[in-house]
Write a protein that holds these residues in place. Structure first.
Motif, PDB file in Angstrom:
ATOM      1  N   GLY A  71      37.483  27.150  22.467  1.00  0.00           N
ATOM      2  CA  GLY A  71      36.745  28.395  22.357  1.00  0.00           C
ATOM      3  C   GLY A  71      35.278  28.229  22.663  1.00  0.00           C
ATOM      4  N   VAL A  72      34.606  29.356  22.771  1.00  0.00           N
ATOM      5  CA  VAL A  72      33.172  29.382  23.031  1.00  0.00           C
ATOM      6  C   VAL A  72      32.537  30.430  22.118  1.00  0.00           C
ATOM      7  CG1 VAL A  72      31.372  29.958  24.715  1.00  0.00           C
ATOM      8  CG2 VAL A  72      33.350  28.615  25.429  1.00  0.00           C
ATOM      9  N   TYR A  73      31.425  30.040  21.489  1.00  0.00           N
ATOM     10  CA  TYR A  73      30.594  30.978  20.735  1.00  0.00           C
ATOM     11  C   TYR A  73      29.488  31.479  21.664  1.00  0.00           C
ATOM     12  CZ  TYR A  73      32.513  29.024  16.349  1.00  0.00           C
ATOM     13  OH  TYR A  73      33.325  28.613  15.319  1.00  0.00           O
ATOM     14  N   MET A  74      29.144  32.760  21.523  1.00  0.00           N
ATOM     15  CA  MET A  74      28.056  33.326  22.300  1.00  0.00           C
ATOM     16  C   MET A  74      27.142  34.146  21.382  1.00  0.00           C
ATOM     17  SD  MET A  74      28.147  36.118  25.435  1.00  0.00           S
ATOM     18  CE  MET A  74      29.284  35.143  26.414  1.00  0.00           C
ATOM     19  N   ILE A  75      25.855  33.904  21.471  1.00  0.00           N
ATOM     20  CA  ILE A  75      24.845  34.696  20.781  1.00  0.00           C
ATOM     21  C   ILE A  75      23.976  35.344  21.853  1.00  0.00           C
ATOM     22  CG2 ILE A  75      22.848  34.663  19.230  1.00  0.00           C
ATOM     23  CD1 ILE A  75      24.066  32.059  18.034  1.00  0.00           C
ATOM     24  N   ALA A  76      23.803  36.652  21.767  1.00  0.00           N
ATOM     25  CA  ALA A  76      22.946  37.362  22.724  1.00  0.00           C
ATOM     26  C   ALA A  76      21.873  38.113  21.943  1.00  0.00           C
ATOM     27  CB  ALA A  76      23.772  38.337  23.558  1.00  0.00           C
ATOM     28  N   PHE A  77      20.654  38.097  22.453  1.00  0.00           N
ATOM     29  CA  PHE A  77      19.587  38.854  21.816  1.00  0.00           C
ATOM     30  C   PHE A  77      18.567  39.287  22.862  1.00  0.00           C
ATOM     31  CE2 PHE A  77      17.852  34.561  21.748  1.00  0.00           C
ATOM     32  CZ  PHE A  77      16.506  34.741  22.059  1.00  0.00           C
ATOM     33  N   ALA A  78      17.802  40.313  22.513  1.00  0.00           N
ATOM     34  CA  ALA A  78      16.715  40.786  23.369  1.00  0.00           C
ATOM     35  C   ALA A  78      15.469  40.955  22.523  1.00  0.00           C
ATOM     36  CB  ALA A  78      17.084  42.110  24.032  1.00  0.00           C
ATOM     37  N   LYS A  79      14.353  40.628  23.131  1.00  0.00           N
ATOM     38  CA  LYS A  79      13.054  40.859  22.505  1.00  0.00           C
ATOM     39  C   LYS A  79      12.101  41.294  23.602  1.00  0.00           C
ATOM     40  CE  LYS A  79       9.492  38.745  19.593  1.00  0.00           C
ATOM     41  NZ  LYS A  79       9.071  37.486  18.884  1.00  0.00           N
ATOM     42  N   MET A  80      11.462  42.454  23.391  1.00  0.00           N
ATOM     43  CA  MET A  80      10.641  43.050  24.435  1.00  0.00           C
ATOM     44  C   MET A  80      11.502  43.220  25.692  1.00  0.00           C
ATOM     45  SD  MET A  80       6.997  41.180  23.715  1.00  0.00           S
ATOM     46  CE  MET A  80       6.312  41.155  22.065  1.00  0.00           C
ATOM     47  N   ASN A  81      11.095  42.677  26.819  1.00  0.00           N
ATOM     48  CA  ASN A  81      11.884  42.833  28.039  1.00  0.00           C
ATOM     49  C   ASN A  81      12.628  41.551  28.426  1.00  0.00           C
ATOM     50  OD1 ASN A  81       9.362  41.623  28.638  1.00  0.00           O
ATOM     51  ND2 ASN A  81       9.614  42.094  30.809  1.00  0.00           N
ATOM     52  N   VAL A  82      12.863  40.675  27.449  1.00  0.00           N
ATOM     53  CA  VAL A  82      13.553  39.408  27.698  1.00  0.00           C
ATOM     54  C   VAL A  82      14.926  39.435  27.034  1.00  0.00           C
ATOM     55  CG1 VAL A  82      13.490  36.898  27.400  1.00  0.00           C
ATOM     56  CG2 VAL A  82      11.363  38.171  27.812  1.00  0.00           C
ATOM     57  N   PHE A  83      15.952  39.115  27.809  1.00  0.00           N
ATOM     58  CA  PHE A  83      17.318  38.965  27.307  1.00  0.00           C
ATOM     59  C   PHE A  83      17.694  37.490  27.366  1.00  0.00           C
ATOM     60  CE2 PHE A  83      21.779  38.302  28.552  1.00  0.00           C
ATOM     61  CZ  PHE A  83      22.411  38.785  27.422  1.00  0.00           C
ATOM     62  N   GLU A  84      18.304  37.002  26.294  1.00  0.00           N
ATOM     63  CA  GLU A  84      18.781  35.620  26.276  1.00  0.00           C
ATOM     64  C   GLU A  84      20.182  35.563  25.690  1.00  0.00           C
ATOM     65  OE1 GLU A  84      16.295  32.481  24.931  1.00  0.00           O
ATOM     66  OE2 GLU A  84      14.419  33.549  25.336  1.00  0.00           O
ATOM     67  N   ASP A  85      20.952  34.618  26.158  1.00  0.00           N
ATOM     68  CA  ASP A  85      22.194  34.277  25.467  1.00  0.00           C
ATOM     69  C   ASP A  85      22.249  32.767  25.293  1.00  0.00           C
ATOM     70  OD1 ASP A  85      24.162  33.023  27.584  1.00  0.00           O
ATOM     71  OD2 ASP A  85      23.240  34.740  28.577  1.00  0.00           O
ATOM     72  N   ILE A  86      22.771  32.375  24.165  1.00  0.00           N
ATOM     73  CA  ILE A  86      22.953  30.962  23.846  1.00  0.00           C
ATOM     74  C   ILE A  86      24.425  30.751  23.561  1.00  0.00           C
ATOM     75  CG2 ILE A  86      22.396  29.116  22.211  1.00  0.00           C
ATOM     76  CD1 ILE A  86      19.609  30.277  21.973  1.00  0.00           C
ATOM     77  N   GLN A  87      25.018  29.798  24.255  1.00  0.00           N
ATOM     78  CA  GLN A  87      26.453  29.540  24.152  1.00  0.00           C
ATOM     79  C   GLN A  87      26.698  28.104  23.708  1.00  0.00           C
ATOM     80  OE1 GLN A  87      28.542  30.577  27.892  1.00  0.00           O
ATOM     81  NE2 GLN A  87      26.541  31.310  28.561  1.00  0.00           N
ATOM     82  N   THR A  88      27.780  27.914  22.971  1.00  0.00           N
ATOM     83  CA  THR A  88      28.257  26.562  22.712  1.00  0.00           C
ATOM     84  C   THR A  88      29.777  26.568  22.652  1.00  0.00           C
ATOM     85  OG1 THR A  88      28.193  24.642  21.231  1.00  0.00           O
ATOM     86  CG2 THR A  88      28.065  26.812  20.190  1.00  0.00           C
ATOM     87  N   ASN A  89      30.369  25.553  23.190  1.00  0.00           N
ATOM     88  CA  ASN A  89      31.814  25.359  23.101  1.00  0.00           C
ATOM     89  C   ASN A  89      32.157  24.353  22.003  1.00  0.00           C
ATOM     90  OD1 ASN A  89      30.624  23.246  24.551  1.00  0.00           O
ATOM     91  ND2 ASN A  89      32.521  22.774  25.640  1.00  0.00           N
TER      92      ASN A  89
END
Length: 210
Positions: free
Chosen positions: A171-189
């Motif tokens: 499986g893979v975990y995914m975290i997505a967030f936005a702050k101001m005009n920046v989008f990020e996702d952090i993933q780990t398997n």
């Protein structure tokens, strides 16, 4: 672990982001029929003037059992139509590999950064998390299961999920967030403990956006 298998894991996790963004462009046309969203909204702040390369997680911010193995710019040609249509401007990514010999082979943490025009970074959070979850439920439930995970607010919008391949239980975990005009996702398997590490890293990453 062989170089070939590690390269496959990196390509696979990259594919997930392209897939989820592409799905999002389709699902954003109508209300979702999938599970209730776990997106945590907050008031949207002003636009940040940033270079995405300056927002990457640095080796000294990563636990000692992870090593930097790959980083680079993201290009418009590598992204989905949804991202380009919603004002994607620039991006960067970085990959850290876990060194623990007791950890599952090929365990990595990957950070993807995208700078969008205006408030579209916030839209990218719900579209990524809800879009990917809905696609699994509607189109690929025989092969995968998905669970949205509640997560404390990070930045202006936050979402998280875990999906599992039924064939090998990976499986893979995914975290997505936005702050101001920046989008990020952090993933780990990795494991649930690696997911906790990823949550801490997401908080550190968000603090860099000013």
């Amino acid at each position: 672990m062989t170089k070939q298998s590690f390269s496959f894991m990196i390509l696979f996790m990259t594919f997930l982001i392209l897939l989820s963004a592409g799905i999002a462009g389709c699902t954003s046309q109508a209300p979702s029929a999938g599970p209730a969203s776990t997106i945590t909204p907050a008031p949207v702040a002003n636009t940040a003037v940033v270079s995405p390369a300056n927002l990457v997680l640095q080796p000294q911010e990563i636990p000692g059992n992870f090593t930097l193995v790959e980083k680079g710019e993201r290009h418009a040609s590598d992204l989905s139509d949804w991202a380009r249509d919603h004002g994607w401007m620039s991006g960067y990514y970085v990959v850290y590999r876990k060194n623990d010999p007791a950890a599952p082979s090929g365990t990595v943490i990957r950070q993807n950064i995208s700078v969008y025009a205006e408030k579209n970074a916030t839209l990218a959070v719900s579209d990524t998390i809800d879009g990917f979850a809905d696609w699994i439920v509607k189109e690929n439930a025989m092969n995968q299961s998905v669970e949205k995970i509640s997560i404390p607010a990070i930045g202006d919008a936050t979402g998280s999920l875990k999906y599992i391949n039924k064939g090998d239980n990976s499986g893979v975990y995914m975290i997505a967030f936005a702050k101001m005009n920046v989008f990020e996702d952090i993933q780990t398997n990795g494991t649930a403990a690696d997911y906790e590490t990823a949550k801490q890293l997401a908080t550190i990453a968000a603090a860099k956006i000013r």
